[in-house]
Design a protein around this motif. Structure first.
Motif, PDB file in Angstrom:
ATOM      1  N   VAL A 183       0.956  -1.211   0.174  1.00 38.58           N
ATOM      2  CA  VAL A 183       0.013  -0.063   0.060  1.00 38.58           C
ATOM      3  C   VAL A 183       0.995   1.368   0.039  1.00 38.58           C
ATOM      4  N   LYS A 184       1.999   1.354   0.863  1.00 36.59           N
ATOM      5  CA  LYS A 184       2.717   2.253   1.158  1.00 36.59           C
ATOM      6  C   LYS A 184       3.455   2.723  -0.398  1.00 36.59           C
ATOM      7  N   GLU A 187       0.739   3.759  -2.909  1.00 36.05           N
ATOM      8  CA  GLU A 187       0.335   5.279  -2.663  1.00 36.05           C
ATOM      9  C   GLU A 187       1.418   6.257  -3.097  1.00 36.05           C
ATOM     10  N   PRO A 190       1.685   7.115  -7.946  1.00 36.92           N
ATOM     11  CA  PRO A 190       0.216   7.407  -8.325  1.00 36.92           C
ATOM     12  C   PRO A 190       0.263   6.586  -9.897  1.00 36.92           C
ATOM     13  N   THR A 251      10.588   1.173  -0.894  1.00 29.62           N
ATOM     14  CA  THR A 251       9.832   2.317  -0.385  1.00 29.62           C
ATOM     15  C   THR A 251      10.819   3.407   0.504  1.00 29.62           C
ATOM     16  N   TRP A 273      -3.445  10.216  -9.944  1.00 36.29           N
ATOM     17  CA  TRP A 273      -3.962   9.945  -8.805  1.00 36.29           C
ATOM     18  C   TRP A 273      -5.453  10.061  -8.767  1.00 36.29           C
ATOM     19  N   GLN A 277      -8.555   7.532  -8.424  1.00 29.99           N
ATOM     20  CA  GLN A 277      -9.699   7.805  -7.326  1.00 29.99           C
ATOM     21  C   GLN A 277     -11.214   7.525  -8.009  1.00 29.99           C
TER      22      GLN A 277
END
Length: 540
Positions: A183-184, A187, A190, A251, A273, A277
């Motif tokens: 997830v990191k 995110e 993007p 990361t 991004w 969404q």
């Protein structure tokens, strides 16, 4: 099959091996399918099998029954040796502990997998004058490996500058800390998408190969798929590394590199991004519409998945063996808790009932309060491939309550789909399930099978296993509510769901139709399920 699959479920839930004892050569043959699943699923399981006594007289443990001659196999370990990380023998009583610890050490080291040990009765009956002590902490599994620094830099650069960055992951979720790192990373970049396959097949070259100009990096504890005979997936770089360790490296490097952070803060990535969404929101809305039952209340997998998600507790762990329904079920369950979706990753069908019992035992042993809720979702064919008589007797005898949902589509549709992938316009494509001998009509009484062997009292509850059959949406809602209540009270439960399917429909045609329906509802069903970002970058 039952015992090894229970041990398999425990190990998938915890990462720790369990031991199963089987009977000489015939017991070894009986676990073959479960060993395939544990091997392909990278599951640490220790199997101990006796050997026929090798003496006819004169020793404690010499042959005493006629089967000691009949079961004297030429090479018993070879029966399952191809599916094991380690095979060995107890050669003397003095080395039993060392052999067990070596087997566990190898089985628990990545890539994890089964270990198989044999021992003859003469050795097991041998007296030990001086016991041997093993220091467990000094014989642990191999620690995680990391990526070299140049690999970290190359991978991060490629992901940041890619038009359509994609991570395909399979086994990383076994470490429940991995999803957070994924997830990191997603995110932080993007447009980066993550596809979960839970097996060693990132794509099928004959159906959906990557583009020729795609840059591919392979990071895994076994990047050459050494347990697979023929595996020839292309890659621009391969590294043997632990997923969690590698993701943490990626990361960290990304967050500590100002040049890359500056690139990611540009307008191009902001538009990516925003687009993602909106696409994600549209997809969830479309899936919700697909889950709405028709006016006649008939059941399909979308509504069934949504109904299950609504009925069960939020922290439910799903053990899934749904074959042709698995992807649609996943879309509706939308699990978010690490470790809450477990499937076999292998091809040995009939795994999930036994595995669900193992998962439940593992969670209960961890002392969760309230007790973890385990829901098995299984196709009717897979249910029959298992040994339901043993599964539900064990569940009742030892008081292991789980909820089983049997998806009844009245046939083995997976073989039909496999046939039509090769011969889409053949006679078989127009044949009925009965014509192809894959029909399960008239359907067995799945609840009746389970209830009969569970007996008059499930565990110590004094009540029978809860069973029910749903044909309509309103029936399903009520039955699931009752079933969940029964499981929470310590009883097992089985709900059969009769799906509204036409067995004469060409499966590939059906999939194409469903793809069109999904896309009409705003779901992008192209490879990767996400749009291309080339145009957002101002590139072709």
């Amino acid at each position: 099959m039952v015992a090894v699959s229970m041990a398999d479920g425990w190990a998938r839930a915890t990462g720790n091996p369990q031991c199963v004892i089987v009977h000489v050569d015939v017991g070894t043959q009986a676990i073959g399918q479960a060993m395939h699943n544990a091997n392909t699923g990278r599951v640490p399981v220790l199997i101990f099998a006796g050997l026929c006594p090798y003496t006819e007289e004169g020793f404690v443990g010499s042959r005493t029954e006629y089967q000691h001659w009949l079961q004297d196999a030429p090479d018993q370990k070879a029966i399952v040796g191809g599916y094991c990380r380690f095979t060995g023998d107890f050669r003397t009583a003095r080395t039993v502990k060392q052999t067990v610890f070596r087997a566990l050490q190898i089985a628990s080291s990545d890539p994890k997998g089964p270990a198989y040990i044999t021992g003859a009765r003469e050795v097991l009956a041998e007296k030990i004058e001086q016991p041997f002590t093993v220091q467990k902490k000094r014989h642990s599994a191999i620690g995680p490996a990391a990526l070299p620094q140049d690999a970290v830099e190359n991978i991060v650069e490629a992901l940041v500058h890619a038009n359509n960055p994609l991570i395909i992951t399979g086994y990383s979720g076994r470490n429940h800390a991995c999803p957070e790192q994924l997830v990191k990373l997603a995110e932080a970049i993007p447009g980066l998408c993550v596809l979960d396959t839970d097996c060693d097949v990132p794509w099928i070259p004959s159906r959906n190969p990557p583009r020729e100009d795609a840059k591919i990096y392979y990071v895994d504890v076994d990047p050459l798929n050494s347990s697979i005979g023929f595996s020839f997936f292309t890659a621009d770089g391969r590294w043997k590394a632990d997923s969690y360790t590698a993701l943490t490296q990626l990361t960290n490097y990304l967050s500590l590199t100002p040049r890359l952070q500056e690139i990611l803060s540009t307008e191009t990535y902001k538009r990516r991004w925003e687009y993602l969404q909106k696409a994600y929101s549209a997809k969830k809305d479309a899936l919700a519409r697909l889950a709405t039952p028709p006016s006649d209340g008939a059941l399909d997998i979308h509504h069934v998945g949504s109904a299950i998600k609504t009925a069960v507790p939020e922290e439910t762990v799903f053990v899934v063996e749904a074959a042709t329904c698995a992807m649609d079920l996943s879309d509706q369950l939308q699990v978010t808790m690490p470790g809450s979706w477990i499937n076999s990753g292998g091809a040995g069908l009939g795994w999930s009932g036994e595995a669900a019992l193992g998962v439940k035992l593992a969670h209960d042993a961890a002392g969760h309060n309230p007790p973890s809720f385990i829901c098995q979702v299984v196709g009717d064919g897979c249910f029959l491939f298992s040994v339901p008589s043993s599964v539900y007797w064990i569940a009742s005898r030892y008081g292991i309550p789980i909820l089983t949902v049997v998806l009844n589509n009245r046939g083995w549709n997976a073989p039909r789909r496999s046939h039509e992938l090769v011969h889409p316009n053949s006679l078989g494509a127009a044949a009925t399930n009965r014509d192809m001998h894959i029909s399960l009509d008239p359907a067995p009484d799945y609840g009746g099978i389970a209830k009969a062997v569970a007996g008059s009292s499930f565990g110590k509850t004094g009540e029978e296993l809860f069973v029910g059959r749903a044909r309509k949406a309103d029936e399903l809602k009520s039955l699931l509510e009752q079933a969940v209540k029964a499981v929470k009270s310590g009883r097992g439960a089985l709900v059969e769901v009769v799906l509204n399917v036409d067995e004469k429909v060409n499966i590939m045609g059906y999939l194409t139709m469903n793809t069109q329906v999904a896309e009409d509802n705003g779901i992008n069903c192209s490879c990767g399920r996400w749009p291309s970002f080339g145009s957002l970058n101002g590139e072709d």
